[in-house]
Motif scaffolding. Structure first.
Motif, PDB file in Angstrom:
ATOM      1  N   SER A 152      -3.121  -0.513  -9.898  1.00 49.48           N
ATOM      2  CA  SER A 152      -1.735  -0.970  -9.745  1.00 49.48           C
ATOM      3  C   SER A 152      -1.590  -2.068  -8.699  1.00 49.48           C
ATOM      4  O   SER A 152      -0.610  -2.818  -8.728  1.00 49.48           O
ATOM      5  CB  SER A 152      -0.838   0.217  -9.368  1.00 49.48           C
ATOM      6  OG  SER A 152      -1.201   0.736  -8.107  1.00 49.48           O
ATOM      7  N   TYR A 153      -2.554  -2.203  -7.800  1.00 49.56           N
ATOM      8  CA  TYR A 153      -2.447  -3.227  -6.750  1.00 49.56           C
ATOM      9  C   TYR A 153      -2.662  -4.638  -7.299  1.00 49.56           C
ATOM     10  O   TYR A 153      -2.476  -5.615  -6.571  1.00 49.56           O
ATOM     11  CB  TYR A 153      -3.423  -2.929  -5.615  1.00 49.56           C
ATOM     12  CG  TYR A 153      -2.974  -1.754  -4.776  1.00 49.56           C
ATOM     13  CD1 TYR A 153      -2.060  -1.923  -3.739  1.00 49.56           C
ATOM     14  CD2 TYR A 153      -3.438  -0.472  -5.032  1.00 49.56           C
ATOM     15  CE1 TYR A 153      -1.636  -0.842  -2.966  1.00 49.56           C
ATOM     16  CE2 TYR A 153      -3.020   0.616  -4.277  1.00 49.56           C
ATOM     17  CZ  TYR A 153      -2.114   0.418  -3.249  1.00 49.56           C
ATOM     18  OH  TYR A 153      -1.682   1.491  -2.501  1.00 49.56           O
ATOM     19  N   ILE A 154      -3.040  -4.739  -8.584  1.00 50.20           N
ATOM     20  CA  ILE A 154      -3.093  -6.057  -9.224  1.00 50.20           C
ATOM     21  C   ILE A 154      -1.721  -6.709  -9.164  1.00 50.20           C
ATOM     22  O   ILE A 154      -1.584  -7.933  -9.112  1.00 50.20           O
ATOM     23  CB  ILE A 154      -3.562  -5.922 -10.696  1.00 50.20           C
ATOM     24  CG1 ILE A 154      -5.010  -5.422 -10.747  1.00 50.20           C
ATOM     25  CG2 ILE A 154      -3.432  -7.238 -11.442  1.00 50.20           C
ATOM     26  CD1 ILE A 154      -5.500  -5.121 -12.147  1.00 50.20           C
ATOM     27  N   ASN A 155      -0.684  -5.883  -9.143  1.00 47.86           N
ATOM     28  CA  ASN A 155       0.688  -6.375  -9.148  1.00 47.86           C
ATOM     29  C   ASN A 155       1.039  -7.172  -7.895  1.00 47.86           C
ATOM     30  O   ASN A 155       2.010  -7.920  -7.876  1.00 47.86           O
ATOM     31  CB  ASN A 155       1.646  -5.181  -9.279  1.00 47.86           C
ATOM     32  CG  ASN A 155       3.058  -5.606  -9.599  1.00 47.86           C
ATOM     33  OD1 ASN A 155       3.267  -6.526 -10.358  1.00 47.86           O
ATOM     34  ND2 ASN A 155       4.024  -4.927  -9.005  1.00 47.86           N
ATOM     35  N   ILE A 156       0.239  -7.032  -6.842  1.00 52.02           N
ATOM     36  CA  ILE A 156       0.555  -7.713  -5.587  1.00 52.02           C
ATOM     37  C   ILE A 156       0.424  -9.228  -5.740  1.00 52.02           C
ATOM     38  O   ILE A 156       1.213 -10.007  -5.189  1.00 52.02           O
ATOM     39  CB  ILE A 156      -0.373  -7.204  -4.460  1.00 52.02           C
ATOM     40  CG1 ILE A 156      -0.072  -5.728  -4.193  1.00 52.02           C
ATOM     41  CG2 ILE A 156      -0.191  -8.021  -3.184  1.00 52.02           C
ATOM     42  CD1 ILE A 156      -1.013  -5.087  -3.206  1.00 52.02           C
ATOM     43  N   SER A 157      -0.563  -9.665  -6.514  1.00 49.38           N
ATOM     44  CA  SER A 157      -0.817 -11.100  -6.641  1.00 49.38           C
ATOM     45  C   SER A 157      -0.294 -11.703  -7.941  1.00 49.38           C
ATOM     46  O   SER A 157      -0.428 -12.899  -8.158  1.00 49.38           O
ATOM     47  CB  SER A 157      -2.327 -11.375  -6.540  1.00 49.38           C
ATOM     48  OG  SER A 157      -3.026 -10.673  -7.549  1.00 49.38           O
TER      49      SER A 157
ATOM     50  N   GLU B   5       2.937   2.001 -14.848  1.00 50.20           N
ATOM     51  CA  GLU B   5       4.170   2.668 -14.438  1.00 50.20           C
ATOM     52  C   GLU B   5       4.440   2.446 -12.948  1.00 50.20           C
ATOM     53  O   GLU B   5       5.602   2.309 -12.543  1.00 50.20           O
ATOM     54  CB  GLU B   5       4.086   4.170 -14.746  1.00 50.20           C
ATOM     55  CG  GLU B   5       3.837   4.513 -16.209  1.00 50.20           C
ATOM     56  CD  GLU B   5       4.900   3.990 -17.157  1.00 50.20           C
ATOM     57  OE1 GLU B   5       6.082   3.959 -16.769  1.00 50.20           O
ATOM     58  OE2 GLU B   5       4.555   3.599 -18.291  1.00 50.20           O
ATOM     59  N   LEU B   6       3.400   2.391 -12.135  1.00 51.60           N
ATOM     60  CA  LEU B   6       3.601   2.117 -10.707  1.00 51.60           C
ATOM     61  C   LEU B   6       4.157   0.718 -10.481  1.00 51.60           C
ATOM     62  O   LEU B   6       5.052   0.514  -9.652  1.00 51.60           O
ATOM     63  CB  LEU B   6       2.285   2.302  -9.940  1.00 51.60           C
ATOM     64  CG  LEU B   6       1.897   3.745  -9.610  1.00 51.60           C
ATOM     65  CD1 LEU B   6       0.474   3.806  -9.051  1.00 51.60           C
ATOM     66  CD2 LEU B   6       2.873   4.352  -8.613  1.00 51.60           C
ATOM     67  N   GLN B   7       3.648  -0.257 -11.226  1.00 51.73           N
ATOM     68  CA  GLN B   7       4.203  -1.600 -11.060  1.00 51.73           C
ATOM     69  C   GLN B   7       5.606  -1.670 -11.663  1.00 51.73           C
ATOM     70  O   GLN B   7       6.452  -2.443 -11.209  1.00 51.73           O
ATOM     71  CB  GLN B   7       3.267  -2.658 -11.651  1.00 51.73           C
ATOM     72  CG  GLN B   7       3.217  -2.756 -13.156  1.00 51.73           C
ATOM     73  CD  GLN B   7       4.234  -3.742 -13.718  1.00 51.73           C
ATOM     74  OE1 GLN B   7       4.886  -4.450 -12.972  1.00 51.73           O
ATOM     75  NE2 GLN B   7       4.374  -3.752 -15.030  1.00 51.73           N
TER      76      GLN B   7
END
Length: 544
Positions: free
Chosen positions: A387-392, A137-139
């Motif tokens: 959710s920080y997986i979404n950065i890359s 949901e964050l991404q």
């Protein structure tokens, strides 16, 4: 857990008083009827959280990827099939949540009626699913906000709204419930705008007429005629994880039941209103998308364009820019709301696991406001961190990974809910209990429970086939594990728990203590049976 337990008896205020523990030996099969959670929520909270708890990224954004992969007819049929499954699951939840309103609900029901090893696997699988849902949901929020601007770094958006989710969850439980009531009301209210305006636009009533322009300026079922099914049966089954992910969360109502003042009055109304969500949001809402948005639109989520929601694309393509922006704002609220509910759900699942001896005892502790800190803190940290997986990686790619993981956990959960219901009724039968004396009785048992269970099993098998033979046609270990690793995790948890807890294949229904964890009600807490206005009341509760 102590060597003795207080047995609950009903008192006039609708709660339970405990008889002195010394008066009873510990009943065989105690499953954590009492907890430190507060029972302060009412029918309105349960109905609205049940109504809007599953309406998030899966519906608003995931419908776009499903439309492009499988076509309008597949998307519509997918929502209808999944809708019948969750309708069946909700009726099973209704009977059990009234009688056994336990902190982790379906986890403890599985432990009581099916098998402790299955309860262990389900509890930790759902905990992982809630963590994944927060990240997803964050991404999704990043994708939604990208419709307006891409000037803000992805990590910044994630950090800001991770903090918002934390704030909502660390406040008093009553505040959390009120916030969710507001968010659900916004979702529920705007769907009427979507349906009415979508019908008008499909008939060419927008400033630009139909989009794309068709002869006579009308669109209607243009895309159903030209490309109803894309990629055939394989395309249809490939979108089922997204359809399941979209409806996942309806079972959250069973968790909230443990913190309501009178589940006998609250739960049936939430069950009765399930058809409202299914009909308005998924079936009619999904139909509106399929008649207004082309599966080949490059701006659909997962495409090469702006990656917007199909609902937003519908308004923008037809020249109704103000509604496009309002729709995007509603989607933003929906996605954020679903993330906060996931934090609530995981902490309650962990508390319930602790009560039945399948998690550290410290997870049972709550503070004076009823907040289970020891389950809540790791949930918010892990969920936000993922959710920080979404950065890359792209938002659509991360969504596919996470929705596949969550969908298999959800299928297992729905299957266990239906199976627990079947086993509960069987235990009552073999012990000579009269089903007519249930506090609330589902009118569709046993057919609905068997329907839900059967389709969960069928889809688990079909999704295994798609994991080894994906839509892209490229069989690889990466594709298999990214699609089916959740099932392997469940199997590993189950086998490990089975070795540790031992026991037979099933619990013996003749030996289940049906009263050890149940809630007792006085006559004034029981609504009149056969009330034909329950659905009307449920809708009124949902709207007002």
């Amino acid at each position: 857990m102590s060597d003795s337990i207080a047995r609950a008896e009903p008192v006039a205020d609708g709660t339970q008083r405990d008889v002195e523990p010394a008066d009873f030996e510990k009943p065989v099969g105690d499953h954590g009827a009492e907890s430190q959670l507060h029972r302060r929520l009412g029918t309105r909270h349960l109905a609205m959280i049940g109504l809007g708890g599953s309406i998030g990224m899966g519906l608003w954004l995931g419908s776009g990827t499903s439309l492009s992969r499988a076509g309008p007819a597949s998307l519509f049929i997918g929502y209808v099939l999944t809708g019948t499954m969750i309708w069946a699951v909700s009726h099973s939840i209704g009977e059990m949540a009234v009688m056994y309103p336990l902190p982790s609900a379906f986890v403890q029901w599985t432990n009581i009626f099916v098998d402790p090893a299955a309860g262990f696997a389900l509890g930790w699988a759902y905990t992982f699913a809630y963590w994944i849902s927060i990240a997803n949901e964050l991404q999704g929020i990043v994708t939604v906000l990208g419709f307006w601007t891409d000037a803000v770094p992805v990590a910044a958006w994630i950090t800001i709204f991770w903090f918002v989710i934390i704030l909502v969850n660390v406040g008093p439980v009553k505040w959390f419930a009120e916030i969710e009531v507001v968010a659900s009301s916004i979702k529920f209210g705007f769907i009427f705008v979507v349906i009415i305006s979508g019908i008008v636009l499909s008939a060419g009533g927008g400033p630009k007429g139909g989009y794309p322009p068709v002869e006579g300026g009308r669109m209607g079922f243009e895309f159903w005629n030209s490309m109803p099914f894309i990629n055939g049966a394989k395309g249809f089954f490939s979108i089922m994880p997204t359809c399941i992910f979209a409806l996942a969360g309806s079972e959250n109502a069973s968790l909230v039941a443990g913190e309501t003042t009178n589940p006998r009055r609250s739960v049936p109304k939430a069950v009765a209103s399930i058809w409202v969500r299914l009909a308005l949001f998924y079936i009619i809402g999904g139909l509106i998308v399929t008649i207004n948005v082309s599966p080949e639109d490059p701006n659909l989520f997962g495409g090469s364009g702006t990656n917007a929601s199909p609902f937003v694309i519908m308004y923008r393509n037809c020249g109704v820019a103000p509604l496009a922006h309002i729709m995007n704002a509603v989607i933003f609220i929906s996605v954020l709301s679903t993330g906060t509910i996931s934090g609530y759900g995981a902490s309650r699942i962990m508390l319930g696991l602790s009560q039945i001896g399948m998690a550290p005892k410290v997870l049972q502790k709550t503070d004076s406001w009823g907040r289970p800190w020891y389950g809540l803190v790791p949930t918010l940290i892990i969920g936000g961190g993922l959710s920080y997986i979404n950065i890359s990686s792209s938002g659509a790619e991360v969504f596919t990974w996470f929705s596949n993981l969550s969908s298999l956990f959800t299928l297992f959960g729905w299957a266990m809910i239906c199976l627990s219901h079947i086993r509960m009724r069987h235990a009552m039968k073999v012990q000579g209990r009269d089903h007519a004396n249930l506090p609330w009785k589902s009118w569709v048992f046993p057919w609905a429970a068997y329907w839900g269970l059967a389709w969960c099993i069928i889809l688990l098998i079909v999704l295994f086939y798609l994991a080894i033979s994906p839509l892209s046609g490229e069989t690889s270990a990466v594709n298999f594990f990214s699609s089916y690793v959740s099932a392997l995790a469940i199997l590993t948890l189950y086998i490990g728990a089975k070795i540790y807890y031992r026991g037979g294949r099933w619990v013996n229904t003749a030996e289940i203590d049906l009263d050890a964890s149940r809630r007792f009600y006085q006559e004034d807490q029981l609504e009149e049976k056969g009330n034909t206005n329950v659905i009307v009341k449920a809708i009124r509760t949902a709207v007002f």
